[in-house]
Write an enzyme that holds these catalytic residues in place. Structure first.
Site, short mmCIF file in Angstrom:
data_model
loop_
_atom_site.label_atom_id
_atom_site.label_comp_id
_atom_site.label_asym_id
_atom_site.label_seq_id
_atom_site.Cartn_x
_atom_site.Cartn_y
_atom_site.Cartn_z
N ARG A 30 15.02 -32.95 18.60
CA ARG A 30 16.33 -33.59 18.47
C ARG A 30 16.43 -34.30 17.11
NH1 ARG A 30 16.13 -38.85 22.60
NH2 ARG A 30 14.31 -39.81 21.66
N GLU B 146 11.13 -35.25 28.25
CA GLU B 146 11.13 -36.60 28.83
C GLU B 146 10.97 -36.58 30.34
OE1 GLU B 146 14.61 -38.22 26.83
OE2 GLU B 146 13.26 -39.26 25.46
N GLU C 252 20.70 -44.31 18.31
CA GLU C 252 19.51 -44.79 17.60
C GLU C 252 19.41 -44.20 16.19
OE1 GLU C 252 16.04 -44.11 20.01
OE2 GLU C 252 16.38 -45.94 21.13
N HIS D 21 9.15 -39.54 31.76
CA HIS D 21 9.68 -40.88 31.44
C HIS D 21 10.35 -41.41 32.69
CE1 HIS D 21 12.10 -43.98 29.53
NE2 HIS D 21 11.57 -43.72 28.35
N GLU E 115 19.22 -49.50 26.51
CA GLU E 115 18.18 -48.68 27.13
C GLU E 115 16.96 -49.53 27.44
OE1 GLU E 115 16.87 -45.29 24.90
OE2 GLU E 115 18.91 -44.68 24.39
C1 GAL Z 1 15.19 -43.60 23.01
C2 GAL Z 1 16.31 -42.59 23.08
C3 GAL Z 1 16.51 -42.06 24.49
C4 GAL Z 1 15.18 -41.73 25.11
C5 GAL Z 1 14.30 -42.94 25.10
C6 GAL Z 1 12.96 -42.72 25.75
O1 GAL Z 1 14.64 -43.60 21.73
O2 GAL Z 1 17.52 -43.13 22.63
O3 GAL Z 1 17.34 -40.92 24.43
O4 GAL Z 1 14.60 -40.70 24.40
O5 GAL Z 1 14.08 -43.33 23.77
O6 GAL Z 1 12.15 -43.87 25.73
#
Ligand code: GAL
Length: 678
Positions: A124, A367, A163, A370, A319
């Site tokens: 990405r 992910e 970000e 995650h 987030e």
């Molecule tokens: C951030 C991002 C998210 C996801 C997250 C995982 O950097 O904006 O899309 O990837 O990390 O921790």
């Protein structure tokens, strides 16, 4: 679009306007799931008390599968369903990651590393911030999205990009080189001025024209420091300009819809001081390591930075993770109660929203390991139950919305100094953030809330101003800091400050340059110290220090303590100069945590700052939002905290006590309504 009055009618509960309560939710990526799951998602969101979903962050390939061919039906459907379920939508402009066709059609849009490696698609954020093709396609998409959803009743805010600079903070491609030259031309006007600023007389670097100047690609040895710093500044600006280009479309079509983009805490590559004026509310992404029991210190500082950046506007956690991430080498899950605790910490420090990455845990893709709000195990899981209880707890804290957190102490956070001290070819390897946090920690331990400010800010409202490592100093910043002391307040300057000007040229005749008259001392030499070697300090204050010694020459200050050993033996380690009831301290080393506690107690004694805690307690922080006090125990073990004369509060592991929390949370972590005196 099938938005209509009927779906309005199906809303079961009237919604307060956005940010008029503590918002709760997360990134929602419905394109990863079938429409059957979408219905369950909305039901579960309602069960969890979700108020807002961030939609479309990585949807570009689905929204524009081929250049100029748009496919919005599925997004219409999602927004309608969410609206029907009473969930607001923070709609992304979907430009965070381009579809594969971009790289095929425009290979030049791909970013390049300093070594000249072109980064490919398949992950990405594979675009150069200066790519004109990326920009053209991205802006066309933004216009389509904003026009289409401008009037959608679910829309509460725009989430621009994602970000900025996270994976590609800088690109060294051809278009970036051209843009860098234009940026330099604008800044310096003539190549002679650039030569002067970059000190190119050194190592035969003199340029005859801007055409000869390049981005700082990989070099045989140390590159030009000012060129590096200018490239850092340019790269931050390039990201900002991309954001601003999207913003101008959003503002033109929907001037009344609030706009944000998500920051990443203390992120070296984007100087957020120059971004904040362009956001209606600040958003932050934050992933502390559950394996690091001290991560709460950086976390508290990150919250304080967001509040400071917001400067009175709202800020939210955009987030966070309900448990583990998947990008560390060992991804430890959060122990029971820790996510609630960290979320309440953000609220206590001013946040008006707790959101997550992501709503439903992916079954495929990078992910899939995650954590999320709905884990692989589904809603019958500990994590989802805790999510539901956090949602209801935050709903009960609505009265906090808009309440301010007051700070009497300001810390100077200076991106130029940060970038400069971490360059190569310096006296020592320095981590600006580690140093900053070593200074922040004793204030946190004392229950003293800190704002962060740029060195140019109006500092007159603060009783104490701390500049832990203000390496880059100009005449103007020195004048600003002089006003702190002239105003009767306390200024504290840490080691390796006042060394260079904004071009990274050393202040000659004694380091500290324009800070010399304020502090009453000058620094003649530096003596970095190997890690782990303690330094003894003695005088009116006694203790140990580490990492660094300035060889200080006293000019017009009181020596509070001197080094007892090391290269700078017998030279002043701590000095104080009084003026107009104000005082300027110089700290020529990094005091140990114990000495820091001692010093903070002393500085509190000579200023108008009142700590919330009678004495520091390991792992405990105290903060006040409006008139609501929060006590937070970041340790798994019980702690006893004295908050005033004979007022003792007992805090269980990972417990939060606050006079705002009136219910017991049902995740087994209890809260109490009131403090108990004994
Ligand atoms: C951030 C991002 C998210 C996801 C997250 C995982 O950097 O904006 O899309 O990837 O990390 O921790």
């Amino acid at each position: 679009m099938s938005t209509n009055i009927e779906s309005e009618r199906m809303l079961e509960t009237p919604r307060p306007p956005f940010l008029q309560r503590i918002e709760f939710g997360g990134d929602y990526n419905p394109e990863q799931w079938s429409p059957q799951i979408w219905d369950e998602d909305v039901q579960l969101m309602r069960r969890a008390g979700v108020t807002v979903a961030t939609v479309g962050v990585f949807s570009w390939a689905r929204l524009e599968p081929r250049p100029g061919e748009y496919c919005f039906k599925w997004l219409d459907d999602i927004l309608d369903r969410l609206h029907k379920g009473g969930i607001q939508v923070m709609l992304a402009t979907a430009t965070a990651s381009p579809p594969p066709w971009m790289a095929t059609l425009h290979p030049d849009s791909l970013p390049e590393t300093a070594e000249g490696t072109r980064l490919g698609p398949g992950s990405r954020q594979h675009y150069s911030p200066s790519s004109s093709a990326f920009r053209t396609h991205a802006l066309r998409l933004v216009e389509k999205i904003v026009e289409r959803y401008a009037g959608h009743p679910a829309l509460c805010a725009w989430h621009i990009g994602n970000e900025y600079g996270c994976h590609v903070p800088k690109s060294y491609d051809t278009e970036s080189t051209t843009a860098f030259r234009a940026w330099l031309q604008q800044k310096y006007g003539t190549v002679a001025a650039l030569n002067d600023a970059w000190c190119t007389a050194f190592w035969a670097q003199e340029y005859q024209s801007f055409e000869e100047v390049s981005v700082p690609r990989a070099t045989p040895t140390f590159p030009n420091p000012t060129q590096m710093l200018d490239f850092d500044r340019f790269s931050s600006d390039a990201l900002l300009h991309l954001y601003l280009a999207e913003l101008s479309i959003v503002r033109r079509i929907t001037p009344d819809i609030p706009v944000t983009t998500n920051f990443m805490g203390m992120f070296k590559s984007a100087d957020y001081w120059s971004w904040v004026q362009h956001l209606d509310f600040i958003s932050d992404d934050v992933y502390p390591d559950p394996a690091d029991e001290d991560s709460y210190v950086g976390l508290a500082a990150q919250r304080d930075l967001m509040r400071s950046l917001a400067a009175g506007k709202p800020w939210i956690v955009m987030e966070s993770a309900t448990s583990a991430v998947q990008w560390r080498s060992v991804n430890v899950p959060k122990p029971r109660g820790l996510h609630r605790l960290q979320s309440l910490q953000a609220v206590a420090r001013g946040a008006d929203g707790i959101l997550h990455f992501q709503w439903r845990q992916s079954y495929g893709g990078a992910e899939r390991f995650h954590s999320s709000m709905v884990p692989h195990a589904g809603p019958e899981s500990r994590i989802f139950k805790e999510v539901c209880s956090l949602g209801s707890e935050l709903a009960d804290l609505g009265q906090l919305t808009g309440l301010r957190v007051q700070a009497d102490v300001a810390f100077i956070l200076d991106w130029d100094s940060w970038r400069a001290v971490e360059q190569d070819a310096m006296p020592s390897t320095v981590s600006y953030l580690d140093h900053l946090l070593a200074w922040y920690r004793p204030f946190l331990r004392a229950g003293i809330t800190v704002d962060f400010q740029p060195a140019s800010a109006d500092l007159s409202v603060y009783a104490m101003v701390v500049a832990p490592m203000l390496h880059v100093v100009t005449e103007r910043t020195a004048e600003n800091l002089a006003r702190v002391v002239d105003g009767g307040n306390v200024l504290i300057v840490g080691c390796f400050s006042g060394v260079v000007n904004e071009d990274l040229h050393v202040w000659l005749g004694g380091y500290l340059g324009p800070l010399r008259p304020i502090l009453g001392v000058r620094v003649e030499e530096y003596a970095p110290v190997n890690p782990g070697l303690p330094l003894a300090i003695d005088g009116l204050v006694k203790g140990t220090a580490s990492t660094w010694q300035d060889v200080v020459v006293n000019e017009d200050a009181e020596v509070i303590a001197s080094f007892m050993d090391g290269y700078a033996v017998s030279s002043p380690a701590l000095t104080r100069r009084e003026k107009n009831n104000g005082a300027a301290w110089y700290v020529a080393t990094l005091p140990s945590p114990e000495l820091m506690d001692q010093l903070v107690a002393r500085w509190v004694g000579e200023s108008q700052v009142t700590p919330l805690l009678a004495a520091p307690v390991d792992g405990v922080e105290a903060v006040q939002r409006g008139d609501i006090t929060f006590l937070i125990n970041h340790r798994a073990e019980e702690r006893e905290v004295e908050i005033g004369p004979s007022e003792i509060v007992r805090l269980g592991g990972y417990q939060v006590f606050s006079n705002a929390i009136t219910t017991n949370s049902n995740d087994g972590v209890t809260s109490r309504a009131e403090f108990h005196s004994c």
